[in-house]
Scaffold this motif. Sequence first.
Motif, PDB file in Angstrom:
ATOM      1  N   LYS A   1      28.086  33.479  21.066  1.00  0.00           N
ATOM      2  CA  LYS A   1      29.048  32.621  21.764  1.00  0.00           C
ATOM      3  C   LYS A   1      28.947  32.755  23.285  1.00  0.00           C
ATOM      4  O   LYS A   1      29.319  31.832  24.017  1.00  0.00           O
ATOM      5  N   TYR A   2      28.489  33.891  23.731  1.00  0.00           N
ATOM      6  CA  TYR A   2      28.408  34.156  25.173  1.00  0.00           C
ATOM      7  C   TYR A   2      27.010  34.675  25.514  1.00  0.00           C
ATOM      8  O   TYR A   2      26.833  35.867  25.776  1.00  0.00           O
ATOM      9  N   PRO A   3      26.001  33.816  25.500  1.00  0.00           N
ATOM     10  CA  PRO A   3      24.657  34.267  25.841  1.00  0.00           C
ATOM     11  C   PRO A   3      24.574  34.749  27.284  1.00  0.00           C
ATOM     12  O   PRO A   3      25.430  34.420  28.120  1.00  0.00           O
ATOM     13  N   ASN A   4      23.558  35.538  27.546  1.00  0.00           N
ATOM     14  CA  ASN A   4      23.416  36.131  28.880  1.00  0.00           C
ATOM     15  C   ASN A   4      23.434  35.084  29.985  1.00  0.00           C
ATOM     16  O   ASN A   4      24.026  35.298  31.050  1.00  0.00           O
ATOM     17  N   ARG A   5      22.802  33.966  29.767  1.00  0.00           N
ATOM     18  CA  ARG A   5      22.747  32.934  30.810  1.00  0.00           C
ATOM     19  C   ARG A   5      24.151  32.443  31.168  1.00  0.00           C
ATOM     20  O   ARG A   5      24.462  32.244  32.336  1.00  0.00           O
ATOM     21  N   ARG A   6      24.980  32.258  30.138  1.00  0.00           N
ATOM     22  CA  ARG A   6      26.345  31.802  30.385  1.00  0.00           C
ATOM     23  C   ARG A   6      27.149  32.840  31.156  1.00  0.00           C
ATOM     24  O   ARG A   6      27.908  32.506  32.067  1.00  0.00           O
ATOM     25  N   LEU A   7      26.993  34.116  30.781  1.00  0.00           N
ATOM     26  CA  LEU A   7      27.717  35.179  31.487  1.00  0.00           C
ATOM     27  C   LEU A   7      27.297  35.247  32.956  1.00  0.00           C
ATOM     28  O   LEU A   7      28.134  35.433  33.845  1.00  0.00           O
ATOM     29  N   LEU A   8      25.988  35.106  33.209  1.00  0.00           N
ATOM     30  CA  LEU A   8      25.498  35.153  34.582  1.00  0.00           C
ATOM     31  C   LEU A   8      26.046  33.983  35.393  1.00  0.00           C
ATOM     32  O   LEU A   8      26.535  34.175  36.518  1.00  0.00           O
ATOM     33  N   GLU A   9      25.982  32.793  34.844  1.00  0.00           N
ATOM     34  CA  GLU A   9      26.478  31.622  35.564  1.00  0.00           C
ATOM     35  C   GLU A   9      27.960  31.737  35.870  1.00  0.00           C
ATOM     36  O   GLU A   9      28.415  31.405  36.972  1.00  0.00           O
ATOM     37  N   ARG A  10      28.723  32.227  34.914  1.00  0.00           N
ATOM     38  CA  ARG A  10      30.162  32.366  35.123  1.00  0.00           C
ATOM     39  C   ARG A  10      30.471  33.380  36.217  1.00  0.00           C
ATOM     40  O   ARG A  10      31.327  33.145  37.083  1.00  0.00           O
ATOM     41  N   ALA A  11      29.775  34.512  36.180  1.00  0.00           N
ATOM     42  CA  ALA A  11      30.017  35.549  37.183  1.00  0.00           C
ATOM     43  C   ALA A  11      29.671  35.055  38.581  1.00  0.00           C
ATOM     44  O   ALA A  11      30.447  35.235  39.524  1.00  0.00           O
ATOM     45  N   LEU A  12      28.512  34.432  38.735  1.00  0.00           N
ATOM     46  CA  LEU A  12      28.093  33.957  40.060  1.00  0.00           C
ATOM     47  C   LEU A  12      29.030  32.861  40.579  1.00  0.00           C
ATOM     48  O   LEU A  12      29.227  32.727  41.786  1.00  0.00           O
ATOM     49  N   ARG A  13      29.619  32.114  39.677  1.00  0.00           N
ATOM     50  CA  ARG A  13      30.541  31.051  40.077  1.00  0.00           C
ATOM     51  C   ARG A  13      31.909  31.584  40.482  1.00  0.00           C
ATOM     52  O   ARG A  13      32.518  31.093  41.441  1.00  0.00           O
ATOM     53  N   ASP A  14      32.403  32.618  39.780  1.00  0.00           N
ATOM     54  CA  ASP A  14      33.814  32.981  39.896  1.00  0.00           C
ATOM     55  C   ASP A  14      34.099  34.208  40.747  1.00  0.00           C
ATOM     56  O   ASP A  14      35.222  34.374  41.241  1.00  0.00           O
ATOM     57  N   ILE A  15      33.133  35.108  40.905  1.00  0.00           N
ATOM     58  CA  ILE A  15      33.396  36.359  41.633  1.00  0.00           C
ATOM     59  C   ILE A  15      33.714  36.068  43.088  1.00  0.00           C
ATOM     60  O   ILE A  15      33.071  35.236  43.736  1.00  0.00           O
ATOM     61  N   ARG A  16      34.713  36.789  43.597  1.00  0.00           N
ATOM     62  CA  ARG A  16      35.172  36.628  44.976  1.00  0.00           C
ATOM     63  C   ARG A  16      35.110  37.970  45.711  1.00  0.00           C
ATOM     64  O   ARG A  16      35.113  39.032  45.084  1.00  0.00           O
ATOM     65  N   PRO A  17      35.082  37.952  47.054  1.00  0.00           N
ATOM     66  CA  PRO A  17      35.077  39.212  47.802  1.00  0.00           C
ATOM     67  C   PRO A  17      36.271  40.087  47.436  1.00  0.00           C
ATOM     68  O   PRO A  17      37.386  39.591  47.254  1.00  0.00           O
ATOM     69  N   GLY A  18      36.015  41.366  47.311  1.00  0.00           N
ATOM     70  CA  GLY A  18      37.052  42.322  46.965  1.00  0.00           C
ATOM     71  C   GLY A  18      37.198  42.571  45.481  1.00  0.00           C
ATOM     72  O   GLY A  18      37.933  43.479  45.073  1.00  0.00           O
ATOM     73  N   ASP A  19      36.507  41.803  44.640  1.00  0.00           N
ATOM     74  CA  ASP A  19      36.646  41.961  43.197  1.00  0.00           C
ATOM     75  C   ASP A  19      36.014  43.263  42.706  1.00  0.00           C
ATOM     76  O   ASP A  19      34.942  43.666  43.172  1.00  0.00           O
ATOM     77  N   ILE A  20      36.691  43.893  41.754  1.00  0.00           N
ATOM     78  CA  ILE A  20      36.117  45.016  41.016  1.00  0.00           C
ATOM     79  C   ILE A  20      35.474  44.452  39.766  1.00  0.00           C
ATOM     80  O   ILE A  20      36.096  43.720  39.001  1.00  0.00           O
ATOM     81  N   LEU A  21      34.191  44.763  39.566  1.00  0.00           N
ATOM     82  CA  LEU A  21      33.413  44.254  38.445  1.00  0.00           C
ATOM     83  C   LEU A  21      33.281  45.343  37.391  1.00  0.00           C
ATOM     84  O   LEU A  21      33.143  46.525  37.719  1.00  0.00           O
TER      85      LEU A  21
END
Length: 270
Positions: free
Chosen positions: A196-216
């Motif tokens: 349901k969550y292939p690596n490509r989807r996870l990568l695209e989501r992270a690059l789209r949504d992460i903001r400065p100051g976020d803890i990953l």
Amino acid sequence: MRRGSRLAGALPALLVLGILARGAGAADCPRPVYLTFDTGHMGVAPLVAEVLEREQVRASFFLANEKTLDGGSSLDQQWAPWWRDMAARGHVFGSHTYDHVYWQRDLPGERFRVKPSFGPRAGQTFGMKADEYCRELDRSAARFKEMTGRDMLPLFRAPGGRTSPALLKVAEQRCGYRHVGWASAGFLGDELPSDKYPNRRLLERALRDIRPGDILMAHLGIWSRQDPWAPAVLAPLIAGLKQRGFCFATLAEHPGYQAWLDRQHHHGNR
């Protein structure tokens, strides 16, 4: 007074590094993110280390004694050299409870209903007193000290991120640890099912949504994921965030924890 002798040795050096990083941060790291890893089955741990070293990224790790792919555990003697090497590379470390103890609910009298994932009581549900929870946090710190000769930061992450105000109060005031969660966008999804969550989807989501100051947040191996997240997502994620002007820092440099770390150092014994 808790953990004073352990903090005394390493925290001054860590705080000096943090002060230096803060001094350079305004110019050199204006858009920081904080990459963190929880222990897991450790199958991807060497690959994670290779990527971090190649990209010159320092991360923060939260340690529990979890079962590994080879039938051992993440804090056993086989992994001691790996943790020692990671500490020497400038990464920082906190507790994840020793037996990966999940909080379930509060009980009367500063007690908690808990369920460990590992250890002699794995899978059992029982009540744990405040002092017993403190010992759970301290056991990981003590084992890390034994393996590396270094001290953890007085930070912890509850398994699953499950906490309550009462647990956080006990952890901070009685045990001497402050909790570290993660940003919504910082949930990197390595524990989600691959179909349901292939690596490509996870990568695209992270690059789209992460903001400065976020803890990953990610793990050093998840049993349920068929498609390993690292290095397939980790390497392009770091590269992509750098291309977007982000930089990486450890929790020792996080503005939300600097005052706590400074105060723990200045107070010495607790």
